[in-house]
Design a protein around this motif. Structure first.
Motif, PDB file in Angstrom:
ATOM      1  N   UNK A 177      -1.624 -53.876  57.428  1.00 27.42           N
ATOM      2  CA  UNK A 177      -1.442 -55.172  58.079  1.00 27.42           C
ATOM      3  C   UNK A 177      -2.062 -55.220  59.478  1.00 27.42           C
ATOM      4  N   UNK A 178      -2.110 -54.076  60.145  1.00 29.06           N
ATOM      5  CA  UNK A 178      -2.633 -54.038  61.509  1.00 29.06           C
ATOM      6  C   UNK A 178      -4.156 -53.913  61.564  1.00 29.06           C
ATOM      7  N   UNK A 179      -4.755 -53.581  60.454  1.00 36.53           N
ATOM      8  CA  UNK A 179      -6.177 -53.224  60.444  1.00 36.53           C
ATOM      9  C   UNK A 179      -7.081 -54.211  61.175  1.00 36.53           C
ATOM     10  N   UNK A 180      -6.935 -55.527  61.004  1.00 40.35           N
ATOM     11  CA  UNK A 180      -7.867 -56.443  61.678  1.00 40.35           C
ATOM     12  C   UNK A 180      -7.807 -56.375  63.201  1.00 40.35           C
ATOM     13  N   UNK A 181      -6.689 -55.841  63.763  1.00 38.73           N
ATOM     14  CA  UNK A 181      -6.526 -55.825  65.216  1.00 38.73           C
ATOM     15  C   UNK A 181      -6.234 -54.420  65.726  1.00 38.73           C
ATOM     16  N   UNK A 182      -6.699 -53.428  64.983  1.00 38.80           N
ATOM     17  CA  UNK A 182      -6.394 -52.030  65.288  1.00 38.80           C
ATOM     18  C   UNK A 182      -7.615 -51.288  65.824  1.00 38.80           C
ATOM     19  N   UNK A 183      -7.389 -50.512  66.867  1.00 34.23           N
ATOM     20  CA  UNK A 183      -8.328 -49.467  67.260  1.00 34.23           C
ATOM     21  C   UNK A 183      -7.564 -48.150  67.186  1.00 34.23           C
ATOM     22  N   UNK A 184      -8.038 -47.231  66.372  1.00 35.31           N
ATOM     23  CA  UNK A 184      -7.406 -45.915  66.241  1.00 35.31           C
ATOM     24  C   UNK A 184      -8.331 -44.882  66.865  1.00 35.31           C
ATOM     25  N   UNK A 185      -7.798 -44.129  67.814  1.00 30.53           N
ATOM     26  CA  UNK A 185      -8.586 -43.154  68.564  1.00 30.53           C
ATOM     27  C   UNK A 185      -8.127 -41.748  68.209  1.00 30.53           C
ATOM     28  N   UNK A 186      -9.092 -40.885  67.943  1.00 29.27           N
ATOM     29  CA  UNK A 186      -8.796 -39.487  67.660  1.00 29.27           C
ATOM     30  C   UNK A 186      -9.607 -38.585  68.568  1.00 29.27           C
ATOM     31  N   UNK A 187      -9.183 -37.340  68.668  1.00 35.80           N
ATOM     32  CA  UNK A 187      -9.850 -36.378  69.541  1.00 35.80           C
ATOM     33  C   UNK A 187      -9.929 -35.030  68.853  1.00 35.80           C
ATOM     34  N   UNK A 188     -10.987 -34.315  69.129  1.00 30.18           N
ATOM     35  CA  UNK A 188     -11.100 -32.936  68.656  1.00 30.18           C
ATOM     36  C   UNK A 188     -10.592 -31.941  69.700  1.00 30.18           C
ATOM     37  N   UNK A 189     -10.181 -32.436  70.860  1.00 25.05           N
ATOM     38  CA  UNK A 189      -9.839 -31.560  71.980  1.00 25.05           C
ATOM     39  C   UNK A 189      -8.619 -30.706  71.708  1.00 25.05           C
ATOM     40  N   UNK A 190      -7.522 -31.313  71.292  1.00 27.27           N
ATOM     41  CA  UNK A 190      -6.251 -30.600  71.213  1.00 27.27           C
ATOM     42  C   UNK A 190      -6.080 -29.920  69.859  1.00 27.27           C
ATOM     43  N   UNK A 191      -6.250 -30.667  68.796  1.00 21.75           N
ATOM     44  CA  UNK A 191      -6.040 -30.127  67.451  1.00 21.75           C
ATOM     45  C   UNK A 191      -7.002 -28.984  67.143  1.00 21.75           C
ATOM     46  N   UNK A 192      -8.250 -29.137  67.579  1.00 22.87           N
ATOM     47  CA  UNK A 192      -9.283 -28.158  67.240  1.00 22.87           C
ATOM     48  C   UNK A 192      -9.682 -27.290  68.434  1.00 22.87           C
ATOM     49  N   UNK A 193      -8.955 -27.421  69.552  1.00 21.92           N
ATOM     50  CA  UNK A 193      -9.212 -26.618  70.745  1.00 21.92           C
ATOM     51  C   UNK A 193     -10.663 -26.743  71.214  1.00 21.92           C
ATOM     52  N   UNK A 194     -11.135 -27.994  71.286  1.00 23.29           N
ATOM     53  CA  UNK A 194     -12.511 -28.260  71.727  1.00 23.29           C
ATOM     54  C   UNK A 194     -12.513 -29.096  73.002  1.00 23.29           C
ATOM     55  N   UNK A 195     -11.593 -28.818  73.927  1.00 22.11           N
ATOM     56  CA  UNK A 195     -11.459 -29.673  75.109  1.00 22.11           C
ATOM     57  C   UNK A 195     -12.772 -29.787  75.883  1.00 22.11           C
ATOM     58  N   UNK A 196     -13.446 -28.669  76.096  1.00 16.93           N
ATOM     59  CA  UNK A 196     -14.656 -28.694  76.894  1.00 16.93           C
ATOM     60  C   UNK A 196     -15.881 -29.247  76.182  1.00 16.93           C
ATOM     61  N   UNK A 197     -15.792 -29.413  74.886  1.00 16.93           N
ATOM     62  CA  UNK A 197     -16.927 -29.941  74.129  1.00 16.93           C
ATOM     63  C   UNK A 197     -17.044 -31.461  74.261  1.00 16.93           C
ATOM     64  N   UNK A 198     -15.970 -32.103  74.643  1.00 11.83           N
ATOM     65  CA  UNK A 198     -15.933 -33.544  74.894  1.00 11.83           C
ATOM     66  C   UNK A 198     -16.437 -34.345  73.701  1.00 11.83           C
ATOM     67  N   UNK A 199     -15.635 -34.353  72.647  1.00  9.09           N
ATOM     68  CA  UNK A 199     -16.000 -35.135  71.467  1.00  9.09           C
ATOM     69  C   UNK A 199     -14.738 -35.718  70.842  1.00  9.09           C
ATOM     70  N   UNK A 200     -14.808 -37.009  70.534  1.00  7.81           N
ATOM     71  CA  UNK A 200     -13.711 -37.717  69.884  1.00  7.81           C
ATOM     72  C   UNK A 200     -14.278 -38.780  68.973  1.00  7.81           C
ATOM     73  N   UNK A 201     -13.419 -39.674  68.513  1.00  6.73           N
ATOM     74  CA  UNK A 201     -13.908 -40.718  67.612  1.00  6.73           C
ATOM     75  C   UNK A 201     -12.997 -41.931  67.683  1.00  6.73           C
ATOM     76  N   UNK A 202     -13.496 -43.020  67.169  1.00 12.13           N
ATOM     77  CA  UNK A 202     -12.707 -44.253  67.083  1.00 12.13           C
ATOM     78  C   UNK A 202     -12.948 -44.905  65.740  1.00 12.13           C
TER      79      UNK A 202
END
Length: 395
Positions: A226-251
């Motif tokens: 129901x939220x899809x038309x007005x949703x922005x979902x942000x993810x990060x590789x920093x914490x889960x994959x321990x890539x903080x210094x690589x600076x990569x995420x997604x939306x």
């Protein structure tokens, strides 16, 4: 004769500040030999299979050192879409609804700048992650703080509903939560989703810590069709994959929103660094057992830190964290959090983050991170406990 005075600065720059999560480690760097319970960085090294994938690409593929496509490497966008479908039931078109960004932070900023006009209000649960507020201010919007329940840091739908006004445009949801470590209950998140739908609000879902929930899986609003038309979902590789210094995420965002976000992405970053995207792809598609090990280690560190805090009672108290790797710990000294955090660095060589930098709910509190290894946590707690005992002895 030329003037040496500084030029006038834009109000948008004057209105924001660097967060204490960055300032305290900078202060500690000038002291040296500090044990850190401060900045949110997991201690794990980049996994060997990720390092090898990047090195192999840099050796063998000239494209690895060049720009990727502006929204990101196609194979990484497809891998992100597959993960969103598997974990959240979110069917994303990787060609038009997924972008790879310079960390989750850039994805959040692109969303806020696209969705928030000058004077628009954005609801931010409080205590808050400071950059959520600063990004709204940078967009010349108005952050409206919505207090979490103080007894357990849970999301309060009634407080959310009460905060909605005629200028409310969006709400930012971050669970598992930085800085409190709370994992918001599904029933409360569903109630907030109903509020968003009723008032036609956008939902910016910051799922940076979505995999770091220790007692039960974290529910994400990104899973609600129901939220899809007005949703922005942000993810990060920093914490889960321990890539903080690589600076990569997604939306993820539906195509009309993503098309606007990509304009901001283009004029600020062009694309995420290609080697970092290769690292992210290897993290998603390579062996996953190592990341289960990261979660198990963080869970053990949570037990260690909370046990050490229990031993400091009544000097320290806290609400038990369910996720991320933070504890908002209350102290019983008549001193401001910044004063305490600064003295801890200078007198005890312990890095903490002043709790009130996350909003009023952090008064008389310090945010403590258990992202570091167990030896660092033990050392920091030894020093913290000794310092607190010395302060209480003076009273």
């Amino acid at each position: 004769m030329s003037s040496s005075a500084a030029p006038p600065f834009a109000r948008r720059a004057h209105n924001i500040k660097i967060s204490a999560t960055k300032l305290m480690p900078m202060l500690a760097a000038g002291v040296g030999d500090c044990a850190s319970l401060g900045q949110g960085v997991p201690s794990f090294a980049t996994p060997a299979h990720v390092v090898e994938a990047v090195c192999r690409a840099l050796r063998d593929s000239p494209a690895a050192g060049k720009y990727s496509l502006q929204p990101g490497m196609p194979e990484l966008r497809w891998a992100v879409a597959d993960r969103l479908a598997a974990e959240k039931g979110l069917a994303a078109n990787p060609e038009t609804e997924v972008a790879i960004t310079v960390g989750g932070m850039e994805a959040l900023l692109c969303a806020v700048l696209c969705l928030c006009e000058r004077g628009d209000e954005v609801l931010v649960p409080e205590p808050f992650y400071p950059s959520h507020v600063e990004q709204v201010l940078l967009a010349e919007g108005v952050p409206v703080l919505v207090p979490l329940r103080r007894d357990d840091w849970s999301l309060d739908p009634e407080a959310v509903a009460a905060a909605v006004g005629p200028r409310t445009k969006a709400i930012i949801i971050n669970s598992p939560h930085n800085p409190t470590g709370a994992v918001f209950a599904e029933k409360d998140l569903l109630a907030v989703a109903e509020i968003a739908l009723r008032h036609d609000l956008c939902v910016i879902c910051d799922d940076t810590y979505d995999a770091l929930s220790y007692d039960a899986p974290a529910f994400s609003l990104a899973s609600l069709p129901e939220l899809r038309p007005r949703l922005v979902a942000v993810g990060s590789f920093s914490k889960r994959y321990a890539l903080t210094g690589w600076r990569v995420g997604f939306a993820f965002a539906p195509e009309p929103i993503m098309a606007q976000m990509l304009k901001v992405h283009d004029c600020t970053a062009i694309c995420a660094p290609t080697p970092a995207q290769i690292a992210a792809l290897a993290s998603l598609t390579g062996p996953q057992g190592i990341y289960d090990g990261f979660l198990a280690s963080l869970s053990a560190r949570r037990r260690l830190l909370t046990r050490r805090l229990d031993a400091m009672a009544p000097a320290m108290g806290y609400n038990h964290p369910g996720g991320a790797f933070y504890v908002m710990a209350r102290y019983d000294l008549p001193l401001s959090p910044m004063h305490v955090a600064t003295r801890l660095i200078r007198e005890a060589q312990v890095v903490t983050i002043p709790g009130d930098s996350f909003g009023p709910g952090g008064a008389a509190s310090l945010r403590l991170s258990y992202g570091g290894d167990e030896a660092d946590i033990e050392t920091a707690c030894d020093r913290l406990g000794a310092w607190l005992a010395a302060q209480r002895a003076k009273r």
